[in-house]
Write a protein that holds these residues in place. Structure first.
Motif, PDB file in Angstrom:
ATOM      1  N   MET A  90       0.840  -1.201   0.000  1.00  0.00           N
ATOM      2  CA  MET A  90       0.000   0.000   0.000  1.00  0.00           C
ATOM      3  C   MET A  90       0.880   1.259   0.000  1.00  0.00           C
ATOM      4  SD  MET A  90      -3.016  -1.365  -0.019  1.00  0.00           S
ATOM      5  CE  MET A  90      -2.259  -2.728  -0.910  1.00  0.00           C
ATOM      6  N   VAL A  91       1.984   1.189   0.738  1.00  0.00           N
ATOM      7  CA  VAL A  91       2.955   2.286   0.719  1.00  0.00           C
ATOM      8  C   VAL A  91       3.522   2.445  -0.693  1.00  0.00           C
ATOM      9  CG1 VAL A  91       5.167   3.093   1.638  1.00  0.00           C
ATOM     10  CG2 VAL A  91       3.538   1.943   3.148  1.00  0.00           C
ATOM     11  N   MET A  92       3.875   1.326  -1.316  1.00  0.00           N
ATOM     12  CA  MET A  92       4.427   1.352  -2.674  1.00  0.00           C
ATOM     13  C   MET A  92       3.432   1.949  -3.666  1.00  0.00           C
ATOM     14  SD  MET A  92       5.253  -1.914  -5.077  1.00  0.00           S
ATOM     15  CE  MET A  92       3.488  -2.277  -5.101  1.00  0.00           C
ATOM     16  N   ILE A  93       2.154   1.587  -3.546  1.00  0.00           N
ATOM     17  CA  ILE A  93       1.126   2.110  -4.458  1.00  0.00           C
ATOM     18  C   ILE A  93       1.024   3.632  -4.303  1.00  0.00           C
ATOM     19  CG2 ILE A  93      -1.369   2.157  -4.875  1.00  0.00           C
ATOM     20  CD1 ILE A  93      -1.375  -0.855  -4.281  1.00  0.00           C
ATOM     21  N   GLY A  94       1.106   4.118  -3.076  1.00  0.00           N
ATOM     22  CA  GLY A  94       1.088   5.561  -2.862  1.00  0.00           C
ATOM     23  C   GLY A  94       2.266   6.250  -3.532  1.00  0.00           C
ATOM     24  N   ALA A  95       3.447   5.623  -3.473  1.00  0.00           N
ATOM     25  CA  ALA A  95       4.629   6.209  -4.110  1.00  0.00           C
ATOM     26  C   ALA A  95       4.481   6.236  -5.623  1.00  0.00           C
ATOM     27  CB  ALA A  95       5.881   5.415  -3.704  1.00  0.00           C
ATOM     28  N   TYR A  96       3.962   5.146  -6.209  1.00  0.00           N
ATOM     29  CA  TYR A  96       3.780   5.120  -7.669  1.00  0.00           C
ATOM     30  C   TYR A  96       2.664   6.063  -8.108  1.00  0.00           C
ATOM     31  CZ  TYR A  96       7.138   1.511  -8.887  1.00  0.00           C
ATOM     32  OH  TYR A  96       8.297   0.832  -9.115  1.00  0.00           O
ATOM     33  N   THR A  97       1.679   6.267  -7.263  1.00  0.00           N
ATOM     34  CA  THR A  97       0.657   7.272  -7.575  1.00  0.00           C
ATOM     35  C   THR A  97       1.284   8.661  -7.646  1.00  0.00           C
ATOM     36  OG1 THR A  97      -1.028   5.950  -6.440  1.00  0.00           O
ATOM     37  CG2 THR A  97      -1.540   8.266  -6.846  1.00  0.00           C
ATOM     38  N   THR A  98       2.197   8.941  -6.742  1.00  0.00           N
ATOM     39  CA  THR A  98       2.930  10.208  -6.776  1.00  0.00           C
ATOM     40  C   THR A  98       3.706  10.340  -8.076  1.00  0.00           C
ATOM     41  OG1 THR A  98       3.180  10.066  -4.370  1.00  0.00           O
ATOM     42  CG2 THR A  98       4.577  11.650  -5.527  1.00  0.00           C
ATOM     43  N   PHE A  99       4.346   9.258  -8.498  1.00  0.00           N
ATOM     44  CA  PHE A  99       5.100   9.270  -9.758  1.00  0.00           C
ATOM     45  C   PHE A  99       4.188   9.590 -10.947  1.00  0.00           C
ATOM     46  CE2 PHE A  99       6.090   6.574 -13.483  1.00  0.00           C
ATOM     47  CZ  PHE A  99       7.207   7.254 -13.936  1.00  0.00           C
ATOM     48  N   LEU A 100       3.013   8.964 -10.995  1.00  0.00           N
ATOM     49  CA  LEU A 100       2.089   9.207 -12.108  1.00  0.00           C
ATOM     50  C   LEU A 100       1.571  10.643 -12.106  1.00  0.00           C
ATOM     51  CD1 LEU A 100       0.022   5.876 -12.106  1.00  0.00           C
ATOM     52  CD2 LEU A 100       1.768   6.587 -13.747  1.00  0.00           C
ATOM     53  N   VAL A 101       1.271  11.155 -10.911  1.00  0.00           N
ATOM     54  CA  VAL A 101       0.806  12.549 -10.823  1.00  0.00           C
ATOM     55  C   VAL A 101       1.886  13.498 -11.322  1.00  0.00           C
ATOM     56  CG1 VAL A 101       0.154  14.389  -9.220  1.00  0.00           C
ATOM     57  CG2 VAL A 101      -0.867  12.118  -8.985  1.00  0.00           C
ATOM     58  N   GLN A 102       3.137  13.247 -10.920  1.00  0.00           N
ATOM     59  CA  GLN A 102       4.223  14.119 -11.363  1.00  0.00           C
ATOM     60  C   GLN A 102       4.443  14.010 -12.867  1.00  0.00           C
ATOM     61  OE1 GLN A 102       7.876  13.833  -9.172  1.00  0.00           O
ATOM     62  NE2 GLN A 102       7.024  14.895  -7.406  1.00  0.00           N
TER      63      GLN A 102
END
Length: 540
Positions: free
Chosen positions: A282-294
């Motif tokens: 779940m932590v990893m998914i949050g980090a990849y969501t940040t990557f996609l937003v950026q």
């Protein structure tokens, strides 16, 4: 009006004449850089430095970069930079373009190690007179490190003119370094020696300590050695104090990261009694969501990139929380009260999620940038605090406070506490326990997603991101007390600080092992952790 114009024209003539005069004064010295070999270049360099004219800075910088050449046709010293198949020439003092020349028509002015040291000292001395305070400060630091006695006259002039207190202090420290390590040390009075060592001790950093140790162990006079030794003792105590505070800050910083990673687990594991091995994902998914937003901001609104992290926060919470609800509804709901099977099922889910991310994004790290307001650092006394870590600490405590309010002051929080304390009675009172379970699991997963946003700023974003924090998160929750948020806070900060204080002595790996042993021994004495909490997870 005409009189004013005449005065203005006269002023321009005077300025132009003065500039030309300075250039004329420097021109023979610049020309001398190209003759006489290494010794001739070094002598001309010293003379340029002694003029104190900042117009010589571009010349010396070109010499340092290897761009200063002698034109064979007239032996003129020029700046030559590669431009296609030829070299573009310019005047070293005025910057005027002088056309192009082939490599065969030029001779580079070569430098050796001795010249490189002299160049650094000359640049430091000349930039001491810069109108920019930041440049003067950097120049003072350069002179402090080089300790070139040739810079002393220019340094003294700069000190006499300096108005900025911080820059003046840096210049005085550079002057003290030159005096204590040069020939002038033997001619100084006891009071002057004491003043110089006190000035270096006031600098308060490792560079000053190394220099004072060198003076204390050199062939200087007994008075100088005693004064330097006393300053070393004072400085070592001061540095030890600031080092302890720095470790405390590092511990607080690590503790805030552990708090972010563990606070969601405190909800799912502590409140619901579910051993969720997929929490790290779940932590990893949050980090990849940040990557996609950026990536979206980089492609469609690069000027608003600094706001991307603020958009990523709710996005990561929603995505990770949604995935958590799906997991609870499809897998976890059938396994309540069976902790071993829950552990195995969520471990399998963690492997599946990692492989899914590898298939979509690849196995390599992904770049997540930091906004400008999270970049850089500042000094606070002897502490160095990075803005990124500072914002993460603030964010961690903000999330903790928001979760406390949600659990204590909202209907949803009341429902969670009712289901935790007595599920049959809560069901009889009309609380839809299945929905509360799903939303609680989604809340814990969503908070893990927020942790992923924060961790993306300080760690590599990869499919294995969450695995580095899952064990530490469980240790924090168990140590603090299962299901108690205040215990999670105290546990995260305590373990983070212990880790950072052990690392300098035991190393990172052995430090973690010692922390694990400490927790095992502690749990033997207090099985319910620091703050015991009654509820389904404990009574089961």
């Amino acid at each position: 009006m005409r009189r004013a114009l005449r005065w203005l024209m006269a002023l321009c003539v005077v300025v132009a004449t003065s500039t030309a005069a300075f250039a004329a004064d420097l021109r023979p010295l610049v020309q001398a850089l190209g003759s006489g070999g290494y010794s001739g270049t070094e002598k001309a360099l010293e003379q340029l430095s002694e003029t104190g004219d900042t117009a010589a800075v571009p010349v010396i910088e070109a010499l340092q970069a290897g761009d200063l050449h002698v034109r064979k046709s007239d032996n003129a010293v020029v700046i030559a930079r590669k431009s296609g198949d030829a070299f573009a020439l310019s005047d070293p003092l005025s910057g005027e373009a002088l056309g192009q020349a082939a490599a065969a028509d030029l001779t580079r002015i070569r430098i050796n190690n001795s010249l490189r040291r002299a160049i650094s000292a000359s640049l430091g001395a000349l930039t001491l007179m810069s109108p920019d305070a930041g440049v003067r400060r950097s120049a003072a630091d350069a002179v402090f490190k080089s300790r070139d006695a040739n810079a002393l006259p220019t340094l003294q002039k700069a000190i006499d003119k300096e108005q900025d207190k911080g820059v003046r202090a840096a210049m005085e420290q550079a002057r003290a370094a030159i005096l204590l390590t040069g020939e002038a040390a033997s001619k100084m009075t006891d009071a002057e020696i004491q003043s110089a060592t006190d000035t270096l001790a006031a600098r308060g950093d490792r560079d000053a300590l190394v220099l004072l140790n060198m003076v204390a162990g050199s062939g200087a006079s007994d008075v100088t050695k005693r004064s330097a030794a006393a300053a070393v003792s004072t400085l070592e105590q001061k540095l030890a104090f600031w080092a302890a505070l720095q470790n405390l800050w590092y511990g607080l910083s690590l503790g805030s990261v552990l708090l972010l990673a563990a606070i969601g687990l405190a909800v799912t594991f502590g409140v619901m009694g579910v051993i969720n091995m997929a929490h790290g994902e779940m932590v990893m998914i949050g980090a990849y969501t940040t990557f996609l937003v950026q990536e979206f901001f980089r492609a469609h609104a690069p000027g608003l990139f600094d706001l991307s992290i603020l958009v990523a926060l709710p996005a990561a919470f929603i995505v990770s929380g949604g995935v958590g609800i799906i997991i609870e509804r499809s897998v976890i709901r059938w396994l309540y009260g069976r902790p071993l099977e829950t552990l195995l099922a969520t471990w399998g889910l963690s492997l599946a999620l990692q492989q899914a991310v590898r298939s979509i994004f690849g196995p390599t790290n992904r770049e997540v940038g930091a906004p400008s307001w999270m970049s850089g650092a500042f000094e606070l006394g002897g502490l160095t605090i990075t803005y990124g870590r500072l914002w993460i600490v603030i964010f961690a405590f903000a999330v903790f406070a928001a979760l406390l309010v949600a659990l204590k002051r909202t209907w949803f929080g009341l429902s969670i506490r009712a289901v935790t304390q007595n599920r049959p009675m809560a069901n009889a009172m009309g609380i839809r326990t299945a929905r509360v379970d799903a939303l609680t699991f989604g809340l814990g997963s969503g908070i893990a997603g927020l942790a992923g946003v924060a961790l993306s700023q300080i760690d590599n974003v990869s499919p294995n991101l969450g695995q580095g924090y899952i064990i530490d998160s469980f240790m924090v929750v168990v140590f603090g007390g299962v299901g108690n948020l205040w215990g999670t806070l105290v546990g995260a900060l305590t373990l983070g600080s212990i880790n950072k204080f052990l690392e300098p002595y035991a190393g990172a790996v052995l430090g973690k092992i010692l922390v694990l042993i400490f927790i095992i021994l502690f749990i033997q004495r207090r099985p319910r952790g620091l703050f015991a909490l009654k509820g389904r997870a404990v009574e089961a």
